[in-house]
Every structure is written in structure tokens, then in C-alpha cells.
Design an enzyme around this catalytic site. Structure first.
Site, PDB file in Angstrom:
ATOM      1  CE1 TYR A 107      -0.519 -11.098  -2.678  1.00 20.55           C
ATOM      2  CE2 TYR A 107       0.023 -13.218  -1.611  1.00 20.55           C
ATOM      3  CZ  TYR A 107      -0.632 -12.517  -2.451  1.00 20.55           C
ATOM      4  OH  TYR A 107      -1.878 -12.960  -2.977  1.00 20.55           O
ATOM      5  CG  ASP A 179       7.540 -11.765  -2.706  1.00 23.52           C
ATOM      6  OD1 ASP A 179       7.764 -11.671  -3.700  1.00 23.52           O
ATOM      7  OD2 ASP A 179       6.435 -12.005  -2.055  1.00 23.52           O
ATOM      8  CE  LYS A 204       0.343 -11.597  -8.466  1.00 21.72           C
ATOM      9  NZ  LYS A 204       1.038 -11.403  -7.214  1.00 21.72           N
TER      10      LYS A 204
HETATM   11  C1  LIG Z   1       0.704 -12.079  -6.056  1.00 21.81           C
HETATM   12  C2  LIG Z   1       1.923 -12.313  -4.962  1.00 21.81           C
HETATM   13  C3  LIG Z   1       2.213 -13.363  -4.188  1.00 21.81           C
HETATM   14  C4  LIG Z   1       1.603 -14.606  -4.343  1.00 21.81           C
HETATM   15  O1  LIG Z   1       1.543 -15.204  -5.584  1.00 21.81           O
HETATM   16  P1  LIG Z   1       0.650 -16.440  -6.517  1.00 21.81           P
HETATM   17  O2  LIG Z   1       1.163 -16.589  -7.675  1.00 21.81           O
HETATM   18  O3  LIG Z   1      -0.738 -15.523  -6.298  1.00 21.81           O
HETATM   19  O4  LIG Z   1       0.568 -17.399  -5.452  1.00 21.81           O
HETATM   20  C5  LIG Z   1       3.472 -13.137  -3.333  1.00 21.81           C
HETATM   21  N1  LIG Z   1       3.946 -12.066  -3.263  1.00 21.81           N
HETATM   22  C6  LIG Z   1       3.665 -11.029  -3.689  1.00 21.81           C
HETATM   23  C7  LIG Z   1       4.580  -9.758  -3.626  1.00 21.81           C
HETATM   24  C8  LIG Z   1       2.686 -10.908  -4.569  1.00 21.81           C
HETATM   25  O5  LIG Z   1       2.314  -9.568  -5.153  1.00 21.81           O
END
Ligand SMILES: *Cc1c(COP(=O)(O)O)cnc(C)c1O
Length: 389
Positions: A107, A179, A204
Site C-alpha cells: 500500500y 496488513d 475498507k
Molecule cells: C486504505 C489502506 C490502508 C490505509 O488505511 P487508512 O484507513 O486509509 O489509513 C492500508 N493498507 C491497505 C491495504 C489499504 O487499502
């Protein structure tokens, strides 16, 4: 053991119990104590929820209870965004002189932490090709404290062998942090294969309705205590109402994910043989170079796919512009489909050389399939692809 939907609906029942069936919103910055002794006790209650909202709030604790049980971890905590989860954890776990390993495909925000923030704090970084297990072994040094993993990766959908890297790290006394935003605990549980910490952009899929920015961290109480001590200082606290919305979103995560999985798979299959399309990156396709590994560690492949338009930058932009349902947006994971063309989004952010180094082709469009009817989304992407042929 109750199933995922039961967990998502009941795991928080014991926290701040009430006769209200929908949990009340504790829209308060601070809490009162009965006496000095109780006050002193709640003030040191790590990840508690009765002292001061920056230290914790019942709405936070309810989300944490559900996330911990879904991710099969001892504990969890919430932050104001996914990036707050990452930076708070990293600041809690590594110090100047330490070494961190990250992935090349990761990311954008995580990439900036690896490339800019950590080196500025005196923490050295090695980024490796996550598809090459041996590269993680070669990058390990006696100073390595932490390995940051992301699988599937954003936006190239590359897969990391989570269990193998976790084993390698453990043998070297390093921690792993994955993640799990793209997979969610419905499709993949990193802690089950030995990953120490799991984090999410709860913005998300966990929330699922594109109306909250939030992050979560899940792992052992011991690790989260160390991170929580730093969270008090960084202060990236989630508002109680946003935590309440996130809990409401989590209730239906196990219902939503199978539709995202089905839509992602259907769009990938429909587009992969289209003449306007050079290549589709989706771990659920048997043509994905790491499909076997993905099928081993995931039970579904999610709603995100990356489509390379054969004719490049202009075709990608035209394809995106023709989509009727997926709007041009940097988000993903909500019930509504969204799409982004990274190379045009990055025009003002990155140099041409940086775009080339990202490994993301100029003709690549990231599609995040929502939960709309599958036939409608398939017809829409095929019509858009026909129009750029
Ligand atoms: C959007 C995203 C993030 C960051 O998250 P936020 O809530 O926007 O700070 C981190 N990792 C992945 C894979 C993402 O899609």
C-alpha cells in the site's frame, strides 16, 4: 466454537452491557469514578474503557472484542485510521538502530513509511520481492525487529507466504505484522499461521460502507500493551460515533464478504479473455502465478482485482470513465463498486521515475467490486472494455 456471523453479532455482549439491543453511543470525552481508588485503578487499565476516551471508550472495546475473536487473537485495539494503526505499532515496537523488512509491492502509505518516515528516525529498511520467500531470509539481519507483510498486496494482488515468513521471523527473534485489509478475517487469518500482529484499514471491508475512517490492530495482549502505551502519546483516537458505526458494519462482514468474493471472481474471469485487456491480476484466477499459495492460505479471494488495459494509459482512463457503477475513487471495501487508475491519480504525487519504480503499469485499473448484483457488474465492465477495444 460459534461461527463468524455469530461472533460478529455477539462477541461484544459483555462490554458495557445494557438493555438496549443496539449498543448505546458513549459520546463522551471522559468518565467519572466513584472514589479515588477506583479512579487510580481505571487510569492504568490498559485498553480499558472507563477513564478518558483517548485511553479507551466502551465503543472502542466492543469493536476490539469482535475483531479479536474474528482474527483468533488474544486482544485487539482501534485507531483513528489504518495508517494510525501502522505508525503507532511501528513506533511502539522499533527504535533507532533497528532494521525493518517490508515488501516492494505494498500500500502507498506503507511504502512511504518504509521509504521516508523510518529512515528519518534512524531505522533502516529493506524492501523485498514478496513472491520470493528466500528474499526475506536474505534480508534478515541481527538488527531486524519487524517484518511488515501485506497479502494480497495493494494494488498488484501479489501473495506472501504468511506462515513461512512468520516461521522465518520467529526463528530470528523478529516480529511479523500483516496488513489483512484486502482479505479480512473471513478469507484469511494470519494469526492462525503464526503472524504476531494483524492490522487493518477498517475504513475498507471491516466497516464496509465507506462512511468511516478507522484502523484496528489484533495480537497478543503483551504486544498490544506496548503499542497502547504509544497510542496514548500519538493520540490517533477513534471518535465514539465512528467506533459505533464500525461495530454496526462488522455485524454484516461475514454476510458481505462472500458477495465481494463472488463479484471479484466473476469480474476477473469475464475480463481476462477480453481483447482490450492485457492481463488481470486476481489471486482467484488459476492463471495467477501464486494461485496455489493463495488457495492454501485463503478461503476466498476478495473483491479487488487489477486490470491491465492492453493499450495503456489512455485506454485505462477511458475504460474507467465508461463504467456505469464503479465511480472513480481511492477507496475500496464498501458495498458500492469503486475504481481507480493509479498512474493518473499519482500524476501530482509522484515523479515519472517513481511511477515506473512502483512496478504498477500505466494501463492498470484497480477495480473494487462492491456487493451489487454480479450480472450487472459483469455486463458493465464488458461494455466498458468493448468501448476501448
Ligand atoms: C486504505 C489502506 C490502508 C490505509 O488505511 P487508512 O484507513 O486509509 O489509513 C492500508 N493498507 C491497505 C491495504 C489499504 O487499502
Amino acid at each position: 466454537m460459534p461461527g463468524r456471523s455469530t461472533v460478529a453479532i455477539h462477541a461484544d455482549r459483555g462490554i458495557a452491557p445494557s438493555r438496549a439491543v443496539a449498543p448505546p453511543i458513549h459520546q463522551t470525552a471522559t468518565f467519572a469514578a466513584e472514589d479515588a481508588e477506583a479512579f487510580a485503578r481505571v487510569a492504568v487499565d490498559r485498553r480499558g474503557h472507563d477513564f478518558y476516551t483517548r485511553y479507551g471508550n466502551p465503543n472502542h472495546a466492543q469493536v476490539a472484542a469482535v475483531v479479536a475473536e474474528l482474527e483468533h487473537t488474544e486482544a485487539a485495539m482501534v485507531t483513528a485510521s489504518g495508517m494510525a494503526a501502522l505508525t503507532t505499532a511501528v513506533l511502539g515496537l522499533v527504535s533507532a538502530g533497528d532494521h525493518v523488512i517490508g515488501q516492494k509491492s505494498t500500500y502507498g502509505g506503507t511504502a512511504s513509511v518504509l521509504l521516508n518516515l523510518l529512515p528519518r528516525l534512524g531505522i533502516s529498511v529493506t524492501q523485498v520481492d514478496q513472491t520470493d520467500l528466500a528474499a526475506f531470509g536474505r534480508a534478515l539481519s541481527p538488527r531486524t525487529r519487524l517484518i511488515l507483510l501485506e497479502s494480497p498486496s495493494n494494488p498488484l494482488l501479489q501473495i506472501t507466504d504468511l506462515g513461512a515468513v512468520a516461521g522465518l521471523a520467529r526463528a530470528h527473534g523478529a516480529l511479523t505484522m500483516a496488513d489483512n485489509t484486502f482479505a479480512t478475517p473471513v478469507n484469511q487469518r494470519p494469526a492462525d499461521v503464526g503472524v504476531d500482529l494483524v492490522w487493518h484499514s477498517a475504513t475498507k471491508y471491516l466497516n464496509g460502507h465507506s462512511d468511516v475512517s478507522a484502523g484496528v490492530l489484533a495480537g497478543s495482549a503483551e504486544l498490544l500493551d506496548r503499542i497502547w502505551d504509544v497510542a496514548l502519546l500519538t493520540g490517533a483516537v477513534l471518535g465514539p460515533f465512528d467506533a459505533w458505526l464500525l461495530l454496526r458494519g462488522l455485524r454484516t462482514l461475514p454476510l458481505r464478504m462472500p458477495r465481494h468474493n463472488a463479484n471479484g471472481q466473476a469480474l476477473a474471469e469475464a475480463l481476462q479473455d477480453h481483447p482490450a485487456v492485457g492481463r488481470v491480476h486476481y489471486p482467484g484466477l488459476t492463471t495467477h502465478p501464486q494461485h496455489v499459495l493463495a488457495a492454501k492460505q485463503m478461503s476466498g479471494f476478495g473483491g479487488v482485482l487489477a486490470v491491465e488495459l492492453a493499450a495503456g494509459f489512455e485506454a485505462a482512463d477511458a475504460f474507467l470513465g465508461r463504467l456505469r457503477y464503479a465511480r472513480r475513487s481511492a477507496g475500496l471495501g464498501g458495498v458500492e463498486s469503486l475504481a481507480v487508475h493509479p498512474a493518473s491519480m499519482w500524476r501530482g504525487m509522484l515523479s515519472e521515475q517513481q511511477i515506473a519504480e512502483s512496478g504498477v503499469p500505466l494501463g492498470l485499473v484497480r477495480l473494487a467490486a462492491g456487493t451489487e448484483d454480479t450480472e450487472d457488474l459483469v455486463a458493465d465492465v464488458l461494455a466498458a472494455a468493448d468501448s476501448v477495444k
